[in-house]
Write an enzyme that holds these catalytic residues in place. Structure first.
Site, mmCIF file in Angstrom:
data_model
loop_
_atom_site.group_PDB
_atom_site.id
_atom_site.type_symbol
_atom_site.label_atom_id
_atom_site.label_comp_id
_atom_site.label_asym_id
_atom_site.label_seq_id
_atom_site.Cartn_x
_atom_site.Cartn_y
_atom_site.Cartn_z
ATOM 1 C CE LYS A 266 -3.741 -2.169 2.652
ATOM 2 N NZ LYS A 266 -4.969 -2.140 1.884
ATOM 3 C CG ASP B 210 -7.452 -12.848 8.659
ATOM 4 O OD1 ASP B 210 -6.904 -13.393 7.688
ATOM 5 O OD2 ASP B 210 -8.390 -12.030 8.551
ATOM 6 C CG HIS C 219 -2.297 -7.400 7.134
ATOM 7 N ND1 HIS C 219 -1.472 -7.900 6.169
ATOM 8 C CD2 HIS C 219 -3.522 -7.945 6.903
ATOM 9 C CE1 HIS C 219 -2.167 -8.715 5.374
ATOM 10 N NE2 HIS C 219 -3.407 -8.765 5.812
HETATM 11 C C1 BG6 Z 1 -6.464 -10.019 4.621
HETATM 12 C C2 BG6 Z 1 -7.298 -10.724 5.640
HETATM 13 O O1 BG6 Z 1 -5.135 -10.437 4.686
HETATM 14 O O2 BG6 Z 1 -6.538 -8.615 4.849
HETATM 15 C C3 BG6 Z 1 -8.727 -10.251 5.568
HETATM 16 O O3 BG6 Z 1 -7.223 -12.119 5.425
HETATM 17 C C4 BG6 Z 1 -8.785 -8.748 5.720
HETATM 18 O O4 BG6 Z 1 -9.521 -10.877 6.567
HETATM 19 C C5 BG6 Z 1 -7.837 -8.078 4.732
HETATM 20 O O5 BG6 Z 1 -10.126 -8.346 5.459
HETATM 21 C C6 BG6 Z 1 -7.734 -6.587 4.985
HETATM 22 O O6 BG6 Z 1 -7.062 -5.997 3.918
HETATM 23 P P1 BG6 Z 1 -7.416 -4.516 3.436
HETATM 24 O O7 BG6 Z 1 -6.435 -4.240 2.359
HETATM 25 O O8 BG6 Z 1 -8.839 -4.536 2.986
HETATM 26 O O9 BG6 Z 1 -7.228 -3.639 4.643
#
Ligand code: BG6
Length: 485
Positions: free
Chosen positions: A188, A241, A246
């Site tokens: 991002k 997850d 993230h």
């Molecule tokens: C993914 C998860 O890795 O990231 C999902 O498995 C989540 O559950 C998603 O919704 C969120 O990504 P973004 O880019 O929409 O913030």
């Protein structure tokens, strides 16, 4: 991040008829070709279990996928599909299927006069990539006439032991320099900009420490529920997850030291140091939640256990709030609060730096002069930008203060931000690993969260559309903190 010339290559997408290819990879490839970033540089060989596809029917499928992604297919797109897209089935993934794949790869390289550079992109369902990686290795495809790279998507294991095992199995066939582990958050634009923001601006570095910062908050709030992924998600939960990957990436980028150079390993070394300094998380500093029925964006939505694929009476968490501390010179004693949840009242990914109060209660004599601690709010999505919030005196007497902000919004400066996958695909093609997760990063991250997985106990229900269970409030830094007079 790098700006080397992209060398001509073949990209083999295993799982080439799947969801990721349809929603993300194809549209990203199309846009990159349009922008000229990969124009003439890449030939695509999609590969999947389906034996009913050939090149022609796959191209038709791809055209439909692009249409569905809102990218109307004109004559030029059709040309691109015809020139660059191919299909080869790997059936049940038997050795002979991979021998055929290898043959096809060599044929295409001859046909398109490619120098033998290859990317193998594992767009397979979660966790299925390792078998394919091994089959590729056994078929002798881990080294080719040019360079060979392999791209894998999360999840990288489900705890420390499984992550170590995965890494060991991949390393039997591919060297770490060949492996590109995708955490799409790193692609991002706003996440990448965190480093520029911190290290290209003299203003912030001097206040980016325990002397000036009271707390750091990382929020990943989602409106969506588990959708069609109920069965998968039920065995995973929010900690695995989103938090382990993230959010931990966001924490590392926010907290890391200045790398010796703006290059992949130097950056990743600093991120690993942050992970190594993370203190074990005290289970009393963790609150888990699960959404119950409610209303999101004005629509009634079911509770988590009513979702398709979710086990009856499931206690899987869809919400996590936790406090963690980094035991190093810069951050000792500063809480880092991570909070994420599905079916919350808004979609928002944000990092908030809560600064300390001024050292002197200078305005004590003025009863109306409430001073709020400064904050820097970095919004990663939606409405990407920065807000630096500070105190301003209201005009006239008596002395009253208001909080206002210096505000920057990406959309005012840049009309279009690339999708994360566009950035990541170019980086793989250029051989730049800065935005990819290194093996030791994955393992250090699991080292932190694995003990919590075992200690998971109470899961508090929260109403869909709220901001999570009230029990988590004690962990959050106060918003709009009023400084003591
Ligand atoms: C993914 C998860 O890795 O990231 C999902 O498995 C989540 O559950 C998603 O919704 C969120 O990504 P973004 O880019 O929409 O913030």
């Amino acid at each position: 991040m790098a700006e080397q010339e992209v060398e001509r290559h073949l990209m083999v997408v295993i799982g080439g008829t799947g969801d990721l290819m349809e929603r993300k990879l194809l549209p990203a490839m199309r846009r990159l070709t349009e922008r000229g970033a990969l124009h003439g540089k890449v030939v695509l060989l999609a590969s999947g279990r389906r034996t009913s596809f050939d090149d022609e029917s796959y191209r038709e499928w791809a055209r439909e996928a692009l249409e569905a992604a809102g990218m109307p297919v004109d004559a030029e797109d059709s040309n691109w599909c015809d020139r660059c897209l191919h299909y080869q089935s790997v059936g049940d993934q038997q050795p002979e299927d991979f021998a055929r794949l290898q043959q096809r790869i060599e044929e295409l390289e001859r046909e398109h006069d490619l120098p033998g550079n290859r990317i193998f992109y594992m767009a397979t369902p979660p966790g299925a990539f390792i078998d394919t990686v091994e089959r590729l290795g056994e078929a002798g495809l881990s080294e080719g006439p040019g360079w060979t790279r392999v791209v894998i998507e999360k999840p990288f294991g489900h705890d420390l032991d499984s992550a170590r095992e995965l890494n060991a199995r991949i390393h039997r066939h591919f060297r770490e320099e060949q492996i590109y582990r995708i955490d799409h958050y790193l692609g991002k634009e706003t996440v990448q900009n965190l480093l520029t923001f911190r290290f290209a601006n003299m203003l912030f570095e001097s206040v980016w420490n325990r002397d000036r910062v009271a707390a750091v908050e990382v929020l990943v709030a989602e409106e969506i529920g588990v959708g069609r992924r109920g069965e998968f998600y039920d065995g995973v939960g929010a900690l695995r997850d989103v938090v382990q990957n993230h959010m931990t990436q966001l924490l590392s980028l926010t907290a890391m030291e200045i790398p010796v150079e703006f290059a992949a390993d130097a950056i990743r070394d600093e991120k690993v140091k942050v992970l190594r300094s993370l203190a074990p998380i005290d289970p009393s500093q963790v609150v888990l939640g699960q959404y119950a029925r409610g209303e999101v964006a004005g629509e009634p939505v079911p509770g988590y256990t009513e979702e398709e694929g979710v086990a009856e009476g499931s206690t899987t968490e869809t919400y996590v709030a936790l406090r963690t501390y980094i035991s190093n010179w810069r951050w000792q004693g500063v809480p880092f609060v991570l909070r994420t949840g599905k079916r919350l009242g808004e979609k928002r990914t944000q990092i908030t730096i809560h600064f300390r109060c001024p050292a002197l209660a200078l305005f004590r004599a003025h009863a109306q002069a409430t001073v709020h601690a400064n904050t820097l709010v970095i919004t990663l999505q939606p409405d990407e930008g920065f807000d630096l919030c500070f105190e301003v005196k209201e005009p006239h007497d008596p002395l009253r203060l208001q909080t206002h902000s210096l505000r920057f919004r990406y959309e005012d400066a840049f009309p279009e931000l690339p999708d994360a996958y566009e950035t990541l695909l170019v980086d793989v093609a250029q051989g730049d690993q800065a935005l990819f997760v290194r093996a030791d990063e994955v393992e250090h991250s699991w080292r932190i969260y694995t003990p919590l997985l075992a200690a998971r106990s109470k899961v508090y229900p929260y109403e869909a559309g709220s901001m999570g269970p009230a029990e988590a409030e004690r962990l959050l830094p106060p918003t709009g903190e009023v400084c003591p007079l």
